[in-house]
Scaffold this active site. Structure first.
Site, short mmCIF file in Angstrom:
data_model
loop_
_atom_site.label_atom_id
_atom_site.label_comp_id
_atom_site.label_asym_id
_atom_site.label_seq_id
_atom_site.Cartn_x
_atom_site.Cartn_y
_atom_site.Cartn_z
N ARG A 1 -1.38 2.76 14.31
CA ARG A 1 -0.37 2.11 15.13
C ARG A 1 -0.83 2.09 16.58
O ARG A 1 -1.50 3.02 17.03
CB ARG A 1 0.97 2.84 15.05
CG ARG A 1 1.57 2.88 13.65
CD ARG A 1 2.87 3.64 13.62
NE ARG A 1 3.33 3.85 12.26
CZ ARG A 1 4.37 4.62 11.93
NH1 ARG A 1 5.05 5.26 12.88
NH2 ARG A 1 4.73 4.77 10.67
N LYS B 1 3.23 -8.60 11.61
CA LYS B 1 2.58 -8.67 10.30
C LYS B 1 2.83 -10.01 9.64
O LYS B 1 3.97 -10.41 9.39
CB LYS B 1 3.10 -7.54 9.40
CG LYS B 1 2.38 -7.47 8.06
CD LYS B 1 2.71 -6.17 7.34
CE LYS B 1 2.00 -6.07 6.01
NZ LYS B 1 2.19 -4.76 5.36
N ARG C 1 0.83 -1.20 0.00
CA ARG C 1 0.00 0.00 0.00
C ARG C 1 0.86 1.25 0.00
O ARG C 1 1.97 1.27 0.51
CB ARG C 1 -0.91 -0.02 1.25
CG ARG C 1 -2.03 1.01 1.22
CD ARG C 1 -3.01 0.75 2.34
NE ARG C 1 -2.43 1.03 3.64
CZ ARG C 1 -2.52 2.20 4.27
NH1 ARG C 1 -3.18 3.20 3.71
NH2 ARG C 1 -1.99 2.37 5.46
#
Length: 274
Positions: A270, A133, A69
């Site tokens: 975050r 992730k 992204r």
């Protein structure tokens, strides 16, 4: 669907025929292509959209110019990650695809749960495993030509880390998930499960929209009830308690000044550092 294991290089036995044979009915129309190496599976499918007769999955054993992204680079390693894209034709216009990344995230999370891989979702397009992730989603959409206007294509790019080493985390600048035993799963069975879950979700999304997925997404929200920050161009623009997503895919955050709804754009979500 059972998750068989084998000890060979995980990419060695990937087979379009075996994946197709294991897919559920919704994924049966998908044409499956596997290539040894390419720059970007998303770029390849986008360039080939005019020639596609129907939904197409392109899986690369090695991807040299993967994209994430906001123009970021997606790093992968052969035999240690899955990188693939799915081109899917919708009977709705492009603007009706708002929120599709959230639906895809739900589909992937639910498919991975079938293999005892429990993940959480990070708005707008990441899957986390133990807070790190595991996978990212990049969706690029395009109209299907001037006529009809109510038809569109989405190219859904997915990268899944499985057993990436510390050097990748150091290069990226943040930790990534590592599930070494995931690379030992039968990859045809894994891909069939992921493709079937995606196909089921995309059919449902076309008919029911994001409303069919918001509750499921919120139940998988990695930061529900936690203090989070919204960062835009390196600056904190909001801080508060994460409250999930709304009916059009905006992230909700309860700030001292009230509830704020954030559109995706190029902002970053975050957790607040302790």
């Amino acid at each position: 669907m059972s998750a068989c294991r084998y000890n060979a290089d995980m990419t060695a036995t990937l087979s379009p025929e075996q994946i197709a044979a294991l897919c559920r009915p919704s994924a049966q129309p998908v044409r499956i292509r596997i290539v040894e190496e390419t720059g970007s599976t998303n770029a390849d499918l986008l360039a080939g959209l005019p020639m596609l007769a129907g939904p197409t999955l392109l899986l690369a054993k090695h991807q040299t110019a993967g994209r994430g992204r906001a123009g970021r680079t997606w790093l992968s390693a052969q035999g240690k990650s899955l990188t693939f894209s799915l081109a899917w034709k919708f009977g709705v216009p492009v603007h009706a695809l708002v929120g599709l990344p959230l639906a895809v995230g739900v589909a992937l999370a639910e498919a991975l749960a079938m293999f005892n891989i429990d993940v959480k979702l990070k708005w707008p397009n990441d899957l986390l495993y133990n807070g790190r992730k595991l996978a990212g989603i990049l969706i690029e959409s395009a109209g299907a030509g001037s006529v009809p206007h109510d038809v569109s294509w989405a190219v859904i790019g997915i990268g899944i880390n499985m057993s990436l080493d510390q050097s990748v985390s150091e290069h990226i600048g943040r930790p990534v998930a590592s599930i070494p035993w995931m690379a030992e799963l039968d990859q045809n069975t894994l891909m069939a499960g992921l493709l079937s879950g995606l196909a089921d979700a995309l059919v449902q999304f076309e008919h029911e929209g994001l409303a069919a997925f918001t509750g499921r997404w919120n139940s998988l929200d990695a930061y529900a009830g936690q203090v989070v920050t919204i960062i835009d161009n390196g600056q904190v623009v909001h801080e508060g308690i994460g409250a999930g997503v709304d009916g059009i895919g905006r992230f909700l955050i309860d700030t001292p000044g009230g509830r704020v709804a954030v559109m995706a754009g190029d902002v970053s979500l975050r957790p607040r550092e302790a």
